[in-house]
Design a protein around this motif. Structure first.
Motif, short mmCIF file in Angstrom:
data_model
loop_
_atom_site.label_atom_id
_atom_site.label_comp_id
_atom_site.label_asym_id
_atom_site.label_seq_id
_atom_site.Cartn_x
_atom_site.Cartn_y
_atom_site.Cartn_z
N ASN A 98 0.71 -1.09 0.00
CA ASN A 98 0.05 0.00 0.09
C ASN A 98 0.69 1.24 -0.03
O ASN A 98 0.58 2.39 0.12
CB ASN A 98 -0.90 0.10 1.26
CG ASN A 98 -2.19 0.96 0.89
OD1 ASN A 98 -2.51 1.56 -0.22
ND2 ASN A 98 -2.63 1.61 2.24
N GLU A 99 2.04 1.06 -0.25
CA GLU A 99 2.88 2.27 -0.45
C GLU A 99 2.74 3.04 -1.75
O GLU A 99 3.01 4.31 -1.61
CB GLU A 99 4.71 1.94 -0.40
CG GLU A 99 4.92 1.38 0.92
CD GLU A 99 6.43 1.10 0.97
OE1 GLU A 99 7.15 1.39 0.10
OE2 GLU A 99 6.79 0.12 1.69
N ILE A 125 0.87 0.02 6.61
CA ILE A 125 1.21 0.74 5.42
C ILE A 125 2.72 0.40 5.14
O ILE A 125 3.58 0.83 6.29
CB ILE A 125 0.76 2.00 5.26
CG1 ILE A 125 -0.59 2.41 5.36
CG2 ILE A 125 1.39 2.86 3.79
CD1 ILE A 125 -1.03 3.63 5.21
#
Length: 337
Positions: A98-99, A125
């Motif tokens: 999710n970067e 994250i």
């Protein structure tokens, strides 16, 4: 969908609850951030430097300092507006962690799904190409990867301090993080009561799987051998759920994958180009998942197995797998609904 084995036995475990009062500094984000009071008696309290940014009545970002990686990890959180102790479900994201903004809360309907559920959902994250494990060697590009330590020791303490806990926890992952979710339950059976893999690879030491995983990590300009060592080494076997199924006995397990054929579950618009890449990936992880399922059956280890005919490694497929896993496996194990 079918059950493998018999009803799981209950496990007891100790849940370390570490609060944030003894931390060296509090980490704040935005005007609605808040610090958390707590006790100062824990030797591990420095692992839980906490700041919360409240996004809505049921959604927040929890910042946690990780001593093992010497950096702050942001975690998206869905929680009950009523407050009070709740079980925890850690939802791991895919290959880029999710970067890149691609993750559970942005690409699926999990926020709405969990709105009426008594559970604290935590989606870290970060962790791109990390397989959410402790790497043997610091990577020149990725830096220090100690995700097993973070997810099984540091994060639970921080979540417990921030939101309270019933002491029950589950972990689930998709694609890259599917196999690692099961591995986390193997490596930390005192922490996780349930684990679920959605279209992941729970047999990483299989030669074809090792080659695919190594190519994925190397594709990000990272050294795959910094993770568990050279292919075929003990590190790969130690983190292979298919070789360690006995250590999942007593854990509620859900595993699912598809042959890779698109279907209604993917919700592909009429006339759209088929997701050929996703079809190929799903077919590969289906082979990997089948190896794990065969190992479960040989050992007669209980699990819920959902091997599907249709599904092309899409977010709608992952979301459908999560919903099925919740009602059949995760919610019962976490003592909620």
């Amino acid at each position: 969908m079918l059950r493998v084995g018999q009803k799981r036995r209950k496990r007891t475990r100790s849940a370390a609850v570490v609060t944030a009062a003894a931390v060296a500094s509090m980490l704040m984000t935005g005007t609605s951030a808040q610090a958390l009071p707590g006790n100062s008696g824990s030797a591990d309290a420095a692992a839980g430097a906490i700041g919360i940014h409240q996004v809505s009545a049921t959604r927040a970002v929890l910042n946690v300092f990780s001593p093992s990686m010497n950096r702050v990890i942001s975690n998206e959180v869905l929680h009950s507006p009523e407050g009070g102790p709740a079980p925890t479900l850690v939802l791991l994201n895919g290959a880029l962690g999710n970067e890149d903004g691609v993750g559970w809360l942005n690409n699926s309907g999990v926020e709405k799904f969990f709105l009426d559920k008594k559970v604290t959902v935590v989606a870290p994250i970060g962790g791109r190409f990390s397989f959410y494990t402790d790497w043997q060697t610091t990577d020149p590009v990725l830096g220090s990867n100690m995700w097993q330590t973070y997810l099984s020791r540091e994060l639970p303490a921080a979540v417990d301090a921030a939101y309270g806990s019933t002491g029950r926890r589950g972990v689930a992952g998709l694609s890259m993080s599917g196999g690692p979710a099961l591995d986390l339950a193997i490596q930390a059976p005192d922490v996780f009561d349930a684990a679920a893999s959605f279209s992941g690879c729970p047999a990483p030491s299989n030669p074809l799987a090792t080659a695919g995983i190594s190519a994925m990590i190397a594709g990000g300009l990272n050294n795959p051998f910094n993770m568990w060592g050279l292919p075929g080494s003990q590190g790969w076997r130690d983190h292979d759920p298919s070789l360690n199924v006995e250590r999942l006995r007593g854990t509620a397990v859900y595993v699912s994958s598809s042959r890779g054929l698109p279907g209604p579950v993917d919700r592909i618009p009429d006339g759209a180009i088929p997701p050929f890449g996703g079809m190929a990936v799903e077919a590969m992880v289906n082979h990997c998942t089948s190896i794990f399922v065969d190992a479960l059956r040989r050992a007669d280890v209980p699990a819920t197995v959902s091997m599907r005919e249709e599904g092309a490694h899409t977010w709608p497929l992952f979301e459908d797998q999560l919903r099925e896993a919740w009602y059949t496996t995760l919610a019962p194990a976490l003592g909620t609904s």
